[in-house]
Write an enzyme that holds these catalytic residues in place. Structure first.
Site, PDB file in Angstrom:
ATOM      1  N   GLY A 182       0.829  -1.201   0.000  1.00 51.25           N
ATOM      2  CA  GLY A 182       0.000   0.000   0.000  1.00 51.25           C
ATOM      3  C   GLY A 182       0.855   1.238   0.000  1.00 51.25           C
ATOM      4  O   GLY A 182       2.087   1.161  -0.127  1.00 51.25           O
ATOM      5  N   GLY A 187       3.360   1.112   3.024  1.00 52.96           N
ATOM      6  CA  GLY A 187       4.304   0.044   3.281  1.00 52.96           C
ATOM      7  C   GLY A 187       3.736  -1.272   2.809  1.00 52.96           C
ATOM      8  O   GLY A 187       2.695  -1.315   2.124  1.00 52.96           O
ATOM      9  N   LYS A 208       0.682  -5.602   8.607  1.00 45.43           N
ATOM     10  CA  LYS A 208       0.914  -4.391   7.821  1.00 45.43           C
ATOM     11  C   LYS A 208       2.027  -3.610   8.488  1.00 45.43           C
ATOM     12  O   LYS A 208       1.891  -3.138   9.616  1.00 45.43           O
ATOM     13  CB  LYS A 208      -0.382  -3.580   7.809  1.00 45.43           C
ATOM     14  CG  LYS A 208      -0.251  -2.215   7.222  1.00 45.43           C
ATOM     15  CD  LYS A 208      -0.453  -2.268   5.744  1.00 45.43           C
ATOM     16  CE  LYS A 208      -0.220  -0.871   5.147  1.00 45.43           C
ATOM     17  NZ  LYS A 208      -0.270  -0.928   3.704  1.00 45.43           N
ATOM     18  N   ASP A 252     -15.166   5.445   2.808  1.00 45.64           N
ATOM     19  CA  ASP A 252     -14.369   4.969   1.670  1.00 45.64           C
ATOM     20  C   ASP A 252     -14.750   3.545   1.287  1.00 45.64           C
ATOM     21  O   ASP A 252     -13.895   2.687   1.099  1.00 45.64           O
ATOM     22  CB  ASP A 252     -12.877   5.078   1.999  1.00 45.64           C
ATOM     23  CG  ASP A 252     -12.007   4.997   0.751  1.00 45.64           C
ATOM     24  OD1 ASP A 252     -12.553   5.167  -0.373  1.00 45.64           O
ATOM     25  OD2 ASP A 252     -10.796   4.736   0.885  1.00 45.64           O
TER      26      ASP A 252
END
Ligand code: NAG
Ligand code: NAG
Ligand code: NAG
Ligand code: NAG
Ligand code: NAG
Ligand code: NAG
Ligand code: NAG
Ligand code: NAG
Ligand code: NAG
Length: 894
Positions: A597, A600, A616, A712
């Protein structure tokens, strides 16, 4: 079906009863002896004039039924002066399959932890109480096991009295004894009297329970009785309240004495009236043979023979008896009788050969022929069923009592026998029978959620929706290890969701419509310390760059947490701090990259319990998106729903910052819908994804006091696990609002072109309807397979402009994804399109609430499934929430 033998048939209320001994009057209150005597249907307690026994009404012993008097139209006293008060009233149970009497025998203080034997007697005489001239038949249960079938007779035998006796053994752990009447569809069950008498534990050495049953070969007979048959003696003669019947004296010579045998000295304490008479072989024969025919072939019997010498033999003479039971051992037993001293011989188990054969001979050195005073033949009552675990029985009874649940079906054992199990709950029938689900939805429950729920240890699903429960959602529910689903929708709960519940793995909580229940305010305070400024987006699409300064004290707090976690080298529970070395270990030194992403890379990880996770990692150079991270770190630990991606933990150690999520094997929806994906999603799978996502969104919008707006929503933020359960991810742009009507002016750009609400884009006003728009666009993409903005050659056009004309001319096959090859149900597709179109109305006010959308989508799914199962098999899309597998296994069996 059994038929009472004629001999027993003759036993009726016209019987002449034995005279009363004065000593009986001294036990006015049978309770002192541990007696329980219930006159069913009686209107008041009383002391029986004859026996001196205190009879209670059945109030408090049973929960349902109606009172009646036998033969209501005739003057009973005149008609049958000897009728006994206990038989004159009865209680009938026109409603409910199983109706129970609960007896709680007194625990002997000095005899703790001991077993205690009891005799229970149930007495039936319907006396045409309902004027229907019927002869009802029904089953009798002792606890969870079948005891007998009560088969009554019609007029003119409707006054026949049917006594059913059973000898039981109760250990001190079992608090109570239940006698239940079960309606088998052959008439309304009823009962006239129920009695319980403690027995000396040395009596009747045999596997219990043993019964004497009207319709069976089992019986209790007084031989040589001078009274005309039939008769039965009662308590005044028999301290244990056994009923004795007159036997057939024609096969032998009757012996009688007026001297009282020493009945009191004997263990069995037979009434002297019974011992005072005996039978001996006719014509000075030396052989007395008993031959009784058995009942059912499968039954087993035990026999007890009672002897007492009632003839004063000349000095030096002895009566020596040789008894051979043709039981399992067929051993002969020798017995030398002493004058007036009662003796009892017990047999071993008889297995059924069609008849019972007992020979009683005089031994070779006996000076007198054999005699027999009384005989008892008991049938063994098989006990195949075990009750529900005592803890669960106790808990569910508490629940029943606390909330005053007066369900007719909630009597007897909750789970056993399974065909009589209580409604509103389900059980697991293993070695240990446990309650695993309870649905008290719309049951008018008031008050707080009682701790008794937490005693139902194996509970998996608890539905308390639509009641009037108040107080908090209690933390103790988190102790239920198997709990996967709680629904408290539509109550008046207050406070916040306890941390322990929020963090419990695989638990879905539905809390909608509890105006006072807040899942954010308090919890967020509590959770602030877990905030770490990391970027929390699993998606890799456009995310806006925002620079936010770090809050230094929070870092310190986190460092402390990490330091602590390093000390404990144990498996981490949810939302735990991980150390860097643990992250290294989990990801196998960042071996497998599964995504990348703006902030990272995302790595595959494996926890110690082999759970897969997505890690993540914030690249140390990235200074982007702290705001997004904060949103996520603030919201995610608070929100727990099956259709929201779960945060497993985090790490913040020096420069290393990472978030650890549950691993979603199938990736995101945009990948699954893309043309590159060879495995085209079936129509029903698409609907299931839509339903799942709608559930997640419903939780965000309506599940909490404070609505959360995702801002979103798009296919790449909807992830699927290996069971194809869809979950909403990426809360980086989400906002929580304390006041729903207070639409917010946002200066921040948010959302993704195509999915973003044009109205929000225009005015910057943010509310739930913006999410609905995005959701509608996702629906259209699920239906058509195309993204909102389609590019063809040099052209780009908006999907809605493409779809509208097709809707107008009814071209459903032109709309739905061509790759499905028309394999979908047309009505289901139309409904789905209608739902999607309503979501993308330009005027936000015209867009429906997510709860409405969810219902519409559920209906689409039902239509599709009904179509796929034309036989009408009831596979419903929304299952009992017992696990992750439910909805998906029902849809796509694999
Ligand atoms: C049971 O009977 C035995 C033998 O007669 C006697 O010793 C014992 O005390 C009795 N037990 C009770 C509880 O009455
Ligand atoms: C006993 O003797 C009488 C008269 O002799 C006879 O009728 C009867 O059958 C005998 N009974 C038995 C059991 O032998
Ligand atoms: C015992 O009774 C059974 C069944 O009634 C019968 O078949 C059998 O012959 C009898 N036996 C004797 C010894 O009377
Ligand atoms: C009854 O038992 C006795 C002694 O065991 C035996 O002699 C006799 O044959 C048996 N009778 C029947 C009918 O089984
Ligand atoms: C008792 O009766 C059985 C069976 O008839 C016989 O085998 C046994 O010898 C008898 N015992 C005595 C002491 O008479
Ligand atoms: C019990 O199981 C049945 C069949 O699976 C289901 O229909 C019912 O909803 C369940 N009841 C509860 C209370 O969970
Ligand atoms: C509980 O029962 C209600 C109605 O009886 C039903 O609508 C609901 O789906 C049930 N809940 C569960 C979890 O099965
Ligand atoms: C919870 O209960 C309410 C009311 O019965 C129902 O509308 C809702 O669908 C239930 N939630 C779930 C997840 O089953
Ligand atoms: C056995 C018994 O209790 N019999 C009594 C039944 O009731 C009548 C009248 O009340 C008495 O006379 C019997 O003795």
């Amino acid at each position: 079906m059994k038929n009472p033998s004629l001999r027993k048939l003759a036993l009726c209320v016209f019987a002449s009863f034995i005279t009363v001994s004065d000593s009986a009057q001294t036990v006015a209150d049978g309770g002192n002896l541990g007696f329980i005597s219930i006159d069913c249907g009686a209107s008041r307690d009383y002391v029986d004039e004859v026996t001196g026994i205190w009879y209670q009404t059945d109030e408090g012993f049973t929960e349902s039924g109606t009172n009646h008097r036998v033969a209501p139209k005739i003057n009973l006293e005149q008609f049958a002066p000897t009728i006994n008060q206990t038989v004159m009233t009865l209680r009938s149970f026109p409603e409910g399959e199983r109706s129970c009497y609960t007896l709680k025998p007194k625990q002997d203080e000095q005899n703790q932890n001991q077993k205690q034997k009891y005799m229970i007697r149930a007495i039936f005489a319907h006396g045409n109480y309902d004027l229907k001239n019927q002869a009802p038949a029904f089953d009798l249960y002792l606890g969870v096991n079948y005891w007998s079938t009560v088969q009554t007779l019609p007029y003119p035998y409707d006054f026949q009295i049917y006594p059913y006796e059973i000898i039981i053994e109760k250990d001190s752990n079992t608090e109570m004894v239940q006698v239940c009447l079960v309606n088998t569809g052959q008439g309304t069950p009823f009962i006239n009297a129920l009695e319980l008498r403690p027995l000396n534990n040395s009596l009747y050495p045999a596997p219990l329970p043993l019964t004497i049953d009207v319709g069976d070969a089992s019986e209790r007979i007084d031989l040589g009785s001078g009274l005309l048959p039939p008769y039965w003696t009662r308590f005044e003669d028999d301290v244990y309240g056994r009923l004795w019947f007159t036997g057939d004296n024609t096969k032998g010579d009757v012996l009688q004495t007026s001297v009282e045998p020493k009945a009191e000295e004997s263990l069995y304490k037979l009434p002297s009236e019974v011992l005072r008479t005996a039978l001996q072989p006719q014509n000075h024969s030396n052989l007395l043979t008993l031959n009784a025919s058995y009942g059912d072939i499968s039954n087993q019997y035990y026999m007890f023979l009672h002897f007492a010498e009632i003839v004063k033999l000349p000095p030096g003479h002895k009566r020596i008896i040789n008894v051979t039971f043709s039981d399992e051992n067929s051993l002969s037993q020798l017995l030398t009788l002493e004058y007036l001293k009662p003796v009892t011989l017990s047999s071993n188990k008889f297995t059924n050969k069609g008849y019972i054969n007992v020979t009683i001979k005089a031994a070779s050195d006996s000076n007198a022929p054999p005699i027999l005073n009384a005989i008892e033949i008991y049938k063994v009552v098989p006990q195949p069923n075990f009750p529900t675990a005592a803890q669960d029985v106790k808990a569910i009874k508490e629940i029943k009592q606390i909330y005053g649940i007066s369900k007719i079906g909630w009597q007897g054992d909750p789970c056993v026998p399974s065909k009589l199990a209580w409604d509103r709950l389900n059980c697991s029938y293993g070695n240990n029978i446990r309650i695993i689900s309870l649905n008290l939805s719309s049951s008018k429950l008031t008050g707080v959620i009682a701790p008794s729920f937490a005693s139902l240890e194996k509970l998996e699903s608890l539905d308390l929706s639509h009641n009037e429960l108040t107080g908090p959602l209690p933390e103790f529910l988190a102790t239920l290890a198997n709990l996967k689903f709680i629904n408290v929708t539509g109550n008046r709960l207050t406070g916040s969701i306890p941390k322990a519940l929020r963090e419990k793995a695989n638990l879905e909580i539905s809390i909608g419509n509890n105006p006072g229940l807040n899942c954010l305010t308090n919890s967020c305070k509590e959770h602030n310390k877990f905030e770490i400024p990391l970027i929390a987006s699993l998606s890799s699409l456009a995310i806006v760059t925002v620079l936010v300064s770090l809050v230094i004290w929070r870092f310190k707090m986190i460092t402390v947490l990490c330091a602590e976690s390093r000390k404990k080298k144990v498996l981490k529970p949810k939302n735990q701090a991980f150390s860097y070395s643990e992250v290294l270990h989990i990801t196998n030194n960042f071996k497998t990259t599964i995504g990348e992403g703006g902030f990272g890379k995302v790595y595959l990880g494996t926890l110690e319990d082999h759970t897969l996770v997505a890690v993540k990692l914030l690249s140390s150079s990235s200074k982007q998106g702290y705001k997004e991270f904060q949103s996520e770190a603030k919201l995610l630990p608070v929100m727990h729903h099956r259709n929201l991606v779960a945060l497993v933990g985090f790490c913040d150690e020096n420069d290393v910052k990472a978030l650890i999520y549950e691993y979603m094997d199938l990736g995101d929806l945009s990948g699954l819908l893309s043309e590159k994906n060879q495995n085209v999603l079936k129509w029903s799978d698409r609907l299931q994804v839509a339903v799942d996502a709608a559930k997640g969104l419903e939780y965000l919008h309506n599940g909490c006091k404070t609505p959360i707006i995702h801002r979103d929503l798009k296919p790449s933020n909807i992830l699927l696990n290996k069971f194809m359960v869809a979950k909403i991810a990426d809360f980086g742009l989400s906002r929580a609002f304390t006041n729903e009507r207070d639409s917010h002016l946002s200066t921040q750009p948010a959302g993704t072109p195509g999915y973003i609400d044009p109205e929000f884009h225009r005015s910057g006003k943010l509310d739930k309807r913006s999410d609905i728009y995005s959701f509608g666009m996702i629906l259209l993409q699920l239906i058509t397979g195309h993204p909102p903005i389609r590019r063809q050659l040099d052209n780009a056009y908006f999907i809605v402009d493409w779809i509208r004309p097709k809707i107008e001319c009814g071209d459903i096959h032109g709309i739905v994804d061509q790759r499905l090859n028309g394999e979908f149900q047309v009505s289901s597709a139309w409904k789905a399109i209608g739902t999607a179109m309503s979501c993308i109305e330009l005027q936000p006010i015209q867009r429906p609430d997510i709860s409405y959308v969810l219902n519409e989508l559920k209906e689409c799914l039902v239509m599709e499934i009904d179509h796929a199962n034309p036989n009408g098999s009831q596979i419903l899309p929304i299952k009992h929430h017992s696990g992750q597998f439910d909805s998906i296994t029902s849809l796509s069996p694999r």
